[in-house]
Design an enzyme around this catalytic site. Structure first.
Site, short mmCIF file in Angstrom:
data_model
loop_
_atom_site.label_atom_id
_atom_site.label_comp_id
_atom_site.label_asym_id
_atom_site.label_seq_id
_atom_site.Cartn_x
_atom_site.Cartn_y
_atom_site.Cartn_z
N ASP A 12 -77.04 -12.62 62.40
CA ASP A 12 -76.48 -12.11 63.61
C ASP A 12 -74.97 -12.21 63.73
O ASP A 12 -74.33 -12.85 62.96
CB ASP A 12 -77.07 -12.97 64.80
N ASP B 208 -72.52 -11.53 66.98
CA ASP B 208 -71.84 -12.37 67.94
C ASP B 208 -72.17 -13.73 68.24
O ASP B 208 -73.54 -14.16 68.07
CB ASP B 208 -71.97 -11.44 69.21
N GLU C 107 -68.56 -13.41 71.66
CA GLU C 107 -69.56 -12.38 72.07
C GLU C 107 -68.26 -11.10 72.53
O GLU C 107 -67.78 -11.01 73.35
CB GLU C 107 -70.12 -12.78 73.37
N ARG D 237 -74.65 -4.19 80.80
CA ARG D 237 -73.43 -4.57 80.39
C ARG D 237 -72.36 -3.57 79.89
O ARG D 237 -71.39 -3.38 80.33
CB ARG D 237 -73.52 -5.83 79.47
N SER E 136 -76.94 -6.61 64.35
CA SER E 136 -76.36 -7.06 65.71
C SER E 136 -76.73 -6.21 66.85
O SER E 136 -76.79 -5.17 66.66
CB SER E 136 -74.71 -6.92 65.39
N GLY E 137 -76.98 -6.90 68.07
CA GLY E 137 -77.11 -6.07 69.06
C GLY E 137 -75.63 -6.02 69.81
O GLY E 137 -75.67 -5.35 70.71
N LYS F 86 -84.00 -5.67 65.40
CA LYS F 86 -83.43 -6.42 64.31
C LYS F 86 -84.35 -6.91 63.43
O LYS F 86 -84.30 -7.12 62.20
CB LYS F 86 -82.88 -7.67 65.16
N ASP G 283 -78.60 -17.20 66.93
CA ASP G 283 -78.57 -18.07 67.90
C ASP G 283 -79.15 -17.88 69.22
O ASP G 283 -79.13 -18.59 70.19
CB ASP G 283 -76.70 -18.17 68.31
N ASN H 228 -82.98 -13.08 71.29
CA ASN H 228 -83.21 -11.72 70.45
C ASN H 228 -83.05 -11.64 69.19
O ASN H 228 -83.32 -10.77 68.38
CB ASN H 228 -82.12 -10.67 71.00
#
Length: 282
Positions: free
Chosen positions: A81, A83, A90, A126, A170-171, A215, A238, A241
């Site tokens: 991941d 962030d 983030e 967001r 990554s998201g 992912k 972390d 997700n």
């Protein structure tokens, strides 16, 4: 199958590590470096694991029980991941800070990472708050605020030297993953693309959202492309997700993670840097 116990922590001294190791009554123990110890030759039980992990956590030490023979070279891919895993921030929270909206966005981020809010919904909400922000703000976040997590570069260099391929999934956003790909010589990246018009963000993402399922699919796709089984992948994350892609890995690593993630991971690095993985697989 014999187990080894790796105890390590950035502030740990030898006496603390030896005291914790003694709880397992090992036949032997070896200092791997000034802040890490390996213990071998003990009778493993779930109760012992729970007791050592609890005492280690209280002492600011990471305790990892793992098959004695596992090595970094047993794996072919390390997937991460971005962030709060490979990097310390983030990104979307820091972008929002440019709009004076960090508290609102950070609250949504936290709810998603704890698994209280679906990731796709949280990202849509967001990103919508970023409408009208100049694209140049992304560059400012990268240059001024983005930092690689402790031990990240050392971990990647060792993994690459051992022949592992690297994947950053990554998201977050391609603006950052593509720059990190070049900077860190990563093999694969996958993230969300922010839509922009006339030099400003529209508040939308182009195409599908990289959520938990995507992912997981990305790790599976890259493994298939490399001709390896997903059990030959190490996956580090972390947040909630990340659990999908961690579930298909041969070794899942929770890094400074939320409790729901630590509880399900094979390894939890709560205090050590990302290079804590190297002592575990030495």
């Amino acid at each position: 199958m014999s187990m080894k116990l790796i105890l390590q922590g950035p502030q740990a001294d030898q006496a603390t590590l030896e005291r914790l190791a003694a709880m397992a009554a090992p036949a032997s123990s070896t200092m791997l470096h000034a802040r890490a110890l390996r213990a071998d030759g003990f009778d493993f039980t779930p109760d012992l694991k729970a007791q050592v992990e609890a005492a280690a956590f209280d002492a600011g030490v990471d305790a990892t029980f793992i098959d004695a023979g596992r090595l970094l070279s047993d794996f072919k891919l390390v997937a991460m991941d971005m962030d709060s895993t490979l990097i310390t921030i983030e990104c979307i929270d820091e972008i929002a800070d440019m709009q004076g909206l960090k508290p609102q966005v950070a609250a949504i981020t936290e709810a998603a990472m704890r698994g209280e809010l679906g990731f796709s919904e949280s990202l849509t909400r967001r990103v919508a708050l970023l409408e009208g922000l100049p694209v140049e703000a992304l560059g400012r976040v990268y240059e001024e605020r983005l930092r690689i997590s402790d031990g990240g570069e050392a971990m990647l260099q060792s993994a690459q030297a051992a022949g592992l391929k690297t994947l950053l999934v990554s998201g977050g956003f391609t603006f950052f993953t593509e720059r990190l790909k070049t900077r860190l010589d990563l093999d694969f990246t996958h993230a969300n693309l922010l839509e922009a018009q006339d030099g400003k963000l529209t508040g939308r993402v182009v195409g599908g959202i990289v959520d938990a399922e995507e992912k997981r699919r990305t790790v599976e796709r890259v493994c298939a492309q490399l001709g390896i089984d997903t059990r030959q992948a190490i996956v580090m994350g972390d947040g909630a997700n990340d659990l999908g892609m961690m579930s298909v890995a041969g070794l899942s690593v929770a890094f400074r993670a939320k409790p729901v993630v630590r509880a399900q991971a094979d390894v939890a690095l709560n205090f050590s840097g990302l290079d804590g993985l190297l002592a575990i697989l030495a």
